[in-house]
Design a protein around this motif. Sequence first.
Motif, mmCIF file in Angstrom:
data_model
loop_
_atom_site.group_PDB
_atom_site.id
_atom_site.type_symbol
_atom_site.label_atom_id
_atom_site.label_comp_id
_atom_site.label_asym_id
_atom_site.label_seq_id
_atom_site.Cartn_x
_atom_site.Cartn_y
_atom_site.Cartn_z
ATOM 1 N N VAL A 21 0.906 -1.239 0.015
ATOM 2 C CA VAL A 21 0.075 0.069 -0.036
ATOM 3 C C VAL A 21 0.815 1.230 -0.030
ATOM 4 C CG1 VAL A 21 -1.878 1.224 1.290
ATOM 5 C CG2 VAL A 21 -1.711 -1.091 1.396
ATOM 6 N N ASN A 22 0.745 2.026 -1.181
ATOM 7 C CA ASN A 22 1.460 3.303 -1.112
ATOM 8 C C ASN A 22 0.566 4.646 -0.702
ATOM 9 O OD1 ASN A 22 4.069 2.293 -2.197
ATOM 10 N ND2 ASN A 22 2.514 1.701 -4.229
ATOM 11 N N TYR A 23 1.215 5.495 -0.012
ATOM 12 C CA TYR A 23 0.482 6.635 0.388
ATOM 13 C C TYR A 23 0.970 7.803 -0.262
ATOM 14 C CZ TYR A 23 -0.682 3.287 3.978
ATOM 15 O OH TYR A 23 -1.236 2.168 4.472
ATOM 16 N N LEU A 24 0.338 8.403 -1.138
ATOM 17 C CA LEU A 24 0.971 9.427 -2.132
ATOM 18 C C LEU A 24 0.260 10.693 -2.389
ATOM 19 C CD1 LEU A 24 1.216 6.992 -4.983
ATOM 20 C CD2 LEU A 24 3.305 7.637 -3.370
ATOM 21 N N GLU A 25 0.958 11.842 -2.388
ATOM 22 C CA GLU A 25 0.201 13.087 -2.707
ATOM 23 C C GLU A 25 -0.503 12.942 -4.141
ATOM 24 O OE1 GLU A 25 -1.173 17.117 -3.067
ATOM 25 O OE2 GLU A 25 0.478 16.232 -4.542
ATOM 26 N N LYS A 26 -1.748 13.569 -3.995
ATOM 27 C CA LYS A 26 -2.545 13.315 -5.200
ATOM 28 C C LYS A 26 -2.050 14.080 -6.541
ATOM 29 C CE LYS A 26 -7.241 13.920 -6.930
ATOM 30 N NZ LYS A 26 -8.712 14.221 -6.453
ATOM 31 N N GLU A 27 -1.616 15.274 -6.303
ATOM 32 C CA GLU A 27 -1.094 16.271 -7.402
ATOM 33 C C GLU A 27 0.242 15.792 -8.117
ATOM 34 O OE1 GLU A 27 -3.040 18.355 -9.128
ATOM 35 O OE2 GLU A 27 -4.779 17.635 -7.742
ATOM 36 N N ASP A 76 0.392 -7.332 -10.008
ATOM 37 C CA ASP A 76 0.613 -5.993 -9.495
ATOM 38 C C ASP A 76 -0.326 -6.179 -8.103
ATOM 39 O OD1 ASP A 76 1.211 -3.520 -9.001
ATOM 40 O OD2 ASP A 76 -0.284 -2.628 -10.447
ATOM 41 N N ASN A 77 0.225 -6.521 -6.999
ATOM 42 C CA ASN A 77 -0.604 -6.529 -5.808
ATOM 43 C C ASN A 77 -0.240 -5.311 -5.025
ATOM 44 O OD1 ASN A 77 -1.448 -9.351 -6.032
ATOM 45 N ND2 ASN A 77 0.346 -10.113 -5.263
ATOM 46 N N VAL A 78 -0.872 -4.042 -5.620
ATOM 47 C CA VAL A 78 -0.358 -2.808 -4.952
ATOM 48 C C VAL A 78 -1.837 -2.006 -5.025
ATOM 49 C CG1 VAL A 78 0.744 -0.686 -5.549
ATOM 50 C CG2 VAL A 78 1.639 -2.774 -6.125
ATOM 51 N N ILE A 79 -1.950 -1.209 -3.714
ATOM 52 C CA ILE A 79 -2.992 -0.400 -3.858
ATOM 53 C C ILE A 79 -2.297 0.904 -3.563
ATOM 54 C CG2 ILE A 79 -4.676 0.407 -2.048
ATOM 55 C CD1 ILE A 79 -5.241 -2.366 -1.364
ATOM 56 N N ASN A 80 -2.772 2.084 -4.135
ATOM 57 C CA ASN A 80 -2.246 3.357 -4.034
ATOM 58 C C ASN A 80 -3.416 4.144 -3.414
ATOM 59 O OD1 ASN A 80 0.455 3.040 -5.285
ATOM 60 N ND2 ASN A 80 -0.683 3.120 -7.240
ATOM 61 N N ILE A 81 -3.018 4.929 -2.380
ATOM 62 C CA ILE A 81 -4.100 6.014 -1.702
ATOM 63 C C ILE A 81 -3.576 7.217 -1.920
ATOM 64 C CG2 ILE A 81 -5.082 6.486 0.447
ATOM 65 C CD1 ILE A 81 -4.931 3.473 1.207
ATOM 66 N N TYR A 82 -4.421 8.121 -2.577
ATOM 67 C CA TYR A 82 -3.950 9.347 -2.756
ATOM 68 C C TYR A 82 -4.667 10.415 -1.739
ATOM 69 C CZ TYR A 82 -2.357 7.482 -6.820
ATOM 70 O OH TYR A 82 -1.695 6.607 -7.890
ATOM 71 N N TYR A 83 -3.787 11.407 -1.300
ATOM 72 C CA TYR A 83 -4.416 12.416 -0.380
ATOM 73 C C TYR A 83 -4.210 13.709 -0.821
ATOM 74 C CZ TYR A 83 -3.792 8.916 3.180
ATOM 75 O OH TYR A 83 -3.964 7.688 3.857
#
Length: 83
Positions: A21-27, A76-83
Motif C-alpha cells: 500500500v502506497n501513500y501518495l500526494e494526489k497532485e 501487481d498486488n499494489v494499492i495506491n492511496i492518494y491524499y
Amino acid sequence: MKEFLNWYWNYTKKTDLQFVVNYLEKETGEVLHDQYVGTAIYQDKVYSDNYVEDIPGYNTGVADKEFIVIEDPDTDNVINIYY
C-alpha cells in the motif's frame, strides 16, 4: 473391463504472498508515508479502506481501487492511496 484411474491433487494455497500500500500526494505523486507491506493468502481480497492512514495536513485518502485480489508474486498486488 474398463479401468478407471483416479487422480488426486493435494492443493494448498500460498500464504506468503506480499501486497503493498502506497501513500501518495494526489497532485505530485510524492510519497507522504512509509509504504505498508503485508502478506496475504492467494486469492484473498485486500480492501483499501483497511489501510487508509491519517496524514496531518491532508484530507482523508482515496484509494485507486476498492480492493485487490491477491495473485502470484509477478502480479501487481499494489494499492495506491492518494491524499
